[in-house]
Design a protein around this motif. Structure first.
Motif, PDB file in Angstrom:
ATOM      1  N   ASP A 194       1.794   4.294   7.317  1.00  0.00           N
ATOM      2  CA  ASP A 194       1.242   5.395   6.514  1.00  0.00           C
ATOM      3  C   ASP A 194       2.217   5.970   5.499  1.00  0.00           C
ATOM      4  N   ASP A 195       3.517   5.880   5.753  1.00  0.00           N
ATOM      5  CA  ASP A 195       4.471   6.415   4.773  1.00  0.00           C
ATOM      6  C   ASP A 195       4.774   5.402   3.663  1.00  0.00           C
ATOM      7  N   PHE A 196       4.234   4.191   3.749  1.00  0.00           N
ATOM      8  CA  PHE A 196       4.370   3.182   2.693  1.00  0.00           C
ATOM      9  C   PHE A 196       3.107   3.103   1.842  1.00  0.00           C
ATOM     10  N   MET A 197       1.943   3.346   2.466  1.00  0.00           N
ATOM     11  CA  MET A 197       0.674   3.204   1.772  1.00  0.00           C
ATOM     12  C   MET A 197      -0.371   4.088   2.445  1.00  0.00           C
ATOM     13  N   PHE A 198      -1.226   4.727   1.648  1.00  0.00           N
ATOM     14  CA  PHE A 198      -2.329   5.505   2.189  1.00  0.00           C
ATOM     15  C   PHE A 198      -3.483   5.466   1.206  1.00  0.00           C
ATOM     16  N   GLN A 199      -4.692   5.724   1.721  1.00  0.00           N
ATOM     17  CA  GLN A 199      -5.864   5.732   0.858  1.00  0.00           C
ATOM     18  C   GLN A 199      -6.116   7.162   0.391  1.00  0.00           C
ATOM     19  N   LEU A 200      -6.425   7.317  -0.889  1.00  0.00           N
ATOM     20  CA  LEU A 200      -6.698   8.638  -1.437  1.00  0.00           C
ATOM     21  C   LEU A 200      -8.010   9.174  -0.883  1.00  0.00           C
ATOM     22  N   THR A 201      -8.093  10.485  -0.765  1.00  0.00           N
ATOM     23  CA  THR A 201      -9.361  11.114  -0.421  1.00  0.00           C
ATOM     24  C   THR A 201     -10.194  11.225  -1.693  1.00  0.00           C
ATOM     25  N   SER A 202     -11.486  11.466  -1.538  1.00  0.00           N
ATOM     26  CA  SER A 202     -12.337  11.575  -2.727  1.00  0.00           C
ATOM     27  C   SER A 202     -11.918  12.765  -3.586  1.00  0.00           C
ATOM     28  N   THR A 203     -11.463  13.831  -2.974  1.00  0.00           N
ATOM     29  CA  THR A 203     -10.991  15.006  -3.727  1.00  0.00           C
ATOM     30  C   THR A 203      -9.754  14.654  -4.548  1.00  0.00           C
ATOM     31  N   GLU A 204      -8.797  13.965  -3.924  1.00  0.00           N
ATOM     32  CA  GLU A 204      -7.580  13.565  -4.642  1.00  0.00           C
ATOM     33  C   GLU A 204      -7.935  12.634  -5.795  1.00  0.00           C
ATOM     34  N   TRP A 205      -8.846  11.710  -5.541  1.00  0.00           N
ATOM     35  CA  TRP A 205      -9.225  10.738  -6.570  1.00  0.00           C
ATOM     36  C   TRP A 205      -9.881  11.434  -7.754  1.00  0.00           C
ATOM     37  N   GLU A 206     -10.776  12.394  -7.496  1.00  0.00           N
ATOM     38  CA  GLU A 206     -11.439  13.118  -8.580  1.00  0.00           C
ATOM     39  C   GLU A 206     -10.433  13.934  -9.397  1.00  0.00           C
ATOM     40  N   SER A 207      -9.482  14.560  -8.728  1.00  0.00           N
ATOM     41  CA  SER A 207      -8.498  15.378  -9.455  1.00  0.00           C
ATOM     42  C   SER A 207      -7.536  14.523 -10.274  1.00  0.00           C
ATOM     43  N   MET A 208      -7.334  13.278  -9.865  1.00  0.00           N
ATOM     44  CA  MET A 208      -6.400  12.411 -10.586  1.00  0.00           C
ATOM     45  C   MET A 208      -7.028  11.746 -11.801  1.00  0.00           C
ATOM     46  N   GLN A 209      -8.342  11.647 -11.865  1.00  0.00           N
ATOM     47  CA  GLN A 209      -8.972  10.906 -12.955  1.00  0.00           C
ATOM     48  C   GLN A 209      -8.635  11.484 -14.325  1.00  0.00           C
ATOM     49  N   SER A 210      -8.469  12.782 -14.433  1.00  0.00           N
ATOM     50  CA  SER A 210      -8.081  13.367 -15.718  1.00  0.00           C
ATOM     51  C   SER A 210      -6.658  12.967 -16.094  1.00  0.00           C
ATOM     52  N   GLN A 211      -5.785  12.789 -15.100  1.00  0.00           N
ATOM     53  CA  GLN A 211      -4.416  12.332 -15.364  1.00  0.00           C
ATOM     54  C   GLN A 211      -4.429  10.909 -15.921  1.00  0.00           C
ATOM     55  N   PHE A 212      -5.353  10.087 -15.431  1.00  0.00           N
ATOM     56  CA  PHE A 212      -5.407   8.698 -15.877  1.00  0.00           C
ATOM     57  C   PHE A 212      -5.742   8.606 -17.352  1.00  0.00           C
ATOM     58  N   VAL A 213      -6.716   9.378 -17.791  1.00  0.00           N
ATOM     59  CA  VAL A 213      -7.119   9.317 -19.190  1.00  0.00           C
ATOM     60  C   VAL A 213      -5.945   9.685 -20.068  1.00  0.00           C
ATOM     61  N   THR A 214      -5.219  10.740 -19.696  1.00  0.00           N
ATOM     62  CA  THR A 214      -4.057  11.161 -20.472  1.00  0.00           C
ATOM     63  C   THR A 214      -2.991  10.071 -20.494  1.00  0.00           C
ATOM     64  N   ALA A 215      -2.696   9.481 -19.347  1.00  0.00           N
ATOM     65  CA  ALA A 215      -1.650   8.463 -19.268  1.00  0.00           C
ATOM     66  C   ALA A 215      -2.025   7.220 -20.051  1.00  0.00           C
ATOM     67  N   TYR A 216      -3.257   6.779 -19.938  1.00  0.00           N
ATOM     68  CA  TYR A 216      -3.661   5.550 -20.615  1.00  0.00           C
ATOM     69  C   TYR A 216      -3.842   5.756 -22.112  1.00  0.00           C
ATOM     70  N   GLU A 217      -4.174   6.975 -22.539  1.00  0.00           N
ATOM     71  CA  GLU A 217      -4.283   7.223 -23.972  1.00  0.00           C
ATOM     72  C   GLU A 217      -2.919   7.119 -24.634  1.00  0.00           C
ATOM     73  N   GLU A 218      -1.858   7.485 -23.900  1.00  0.00           N
ATOM     74  CA  GLU A 218      -0.513   7.345 -24.451  1.00  0.00           C
ATOM     75  C   GLU A 218      -0.165   5.879 -24.641  1.00  0.00           C
ATOM     76  N   ILE A 219      -0.632   5.034 -23.731  1.00  0.00           N
ATOM     77  CA  ILE A 219      -0.339   3.611 -23.814  1.00  0.00           C
ATOM     78  C   ILE A 219      -1.149   2.968 -24.925  1.00  0.00           C
ATOM     79  N   SER A 220      -2.440   3.267 -24.977  1.00  0.00           N
ATOM     80  CA  SER A 220      -3.311   2.672 -25.974  1.00  0.00           C
ATOM     81  C   SER A 220      -4.378   3.676 -26.370  1.00  0.00           C
ATOM     82  N   PRO A 221      -4.418   4.086 -27.637  1.00  0.00           N
ATOM     83  CA  PRO A 221      -5.383   5.104 -28.036  1.00  0.00           C
ATOM     84  C   PRO A 221      -6.818   4.591 -28.105  1.00  0.00           C
ATOM     85  N   SER A 222      -7.043   3.318 -27.966  1.00  0.00           N
ATOM     86  CA  SER A 222      -8.391   2.774 -28.033  1.00  0.00           C
ATOM     87  C   SER A 222      -9.176   3.199 -26.801  1.00  0.00           C
TER      88      SER A 222
END
Length: 189
Positions: free
Chosen positions: A49-77
């Motif tokens: 468990d300290d090497f790998m764990f599955q995200l909860t649905s709450t954690e996953w929903e809160s992270m999705q906004s971070q993904f858009v920001t991170a990926y837009e920096e990589i590629s604006p398309s």
């Protein structure tokens, strides 16, 4: 260096740990996410468990906004942004998060040349991030120094104000002394 910056943008903080998600790792290793997860499940003993764990649905929903920001920096398309972010993960298909130790353990599970090279780059990215957090922060030292100077100046200003108050009190006392009604004999000049 560009690859390390790209990897650093895919490292997130979840549950107080710096982690990488399974779909990001799969993209870096150039394998499908399900192939990566199957390899991990075949070697479950290597991933506590300290090497790998599955995200909860709450954690996953809160992270999705971070993904858009991170990926837009990589590629604006926007097409690439939408393509790289798995939107259909719900229920039992929530992403797995791998800590630094979990990513290191992946090197023993995925043995292709690409996986080995990418694993080395990922470890370098984790080390680079750790160095940033561990290096002495000059700004904090400067702020402490400024705070000490301000406190010193406050003390000096308070002493100055006290001295001015004393002078004013002495002048008021002198004025009262000079303006008092005199008693006794008065000499006419």
């Amino acid at each position: 260096m560009q690859i390390i910056k790209s990897i650093e943008s895919r490292i997130y903080t979840v549950r107080g740990e710096r982690v990488m998600l399974d779909f990001d790792l799969a993209a870096l290793y150039e394998v499908e996410t399900r192939v990566l997860n199957q390899a991990v499940k075949r070697n479950e003993k290597r991933f506590p468990d300290d090497f790998m764990f599955q995200l909860t649905s709450t954690e996953w929903e809160s992270m999705q906004s971070q993904f858009v920001t991170a990926y837009e920096e990589i590629s604006p398309s926007s097409q690439i942004v939408m393509m790289n972010i798995p939107q259909n993960r719900t229920g039992k298909y929530l992403p797995y998060a791998f800590t630094e130790q979990g990513v290191a353990m992946l090197s023993g599970v995925l043995r292709s040349d690409k996986a080995i090279k990418m694993n080395i780059a990922i470890m370098r990215a984790f080390v680079a991030i750790r160095k940033i957090f561990l290096q002495p922060n000059d700004d904090n030292e400067r702020l402490k120094e400024i705070k000490e100077r301000i406190e010193e100046h406050d003390i000096q200003l308070n002493q100055l104000y006290d001295a001015m108050d004393n002078l004013l009190d002495e002048r008021i006392a002198q004025k009262k002394w000079n303006d008092r009604k005199r008693i006794g004999f008065k000499i006419k000049e």
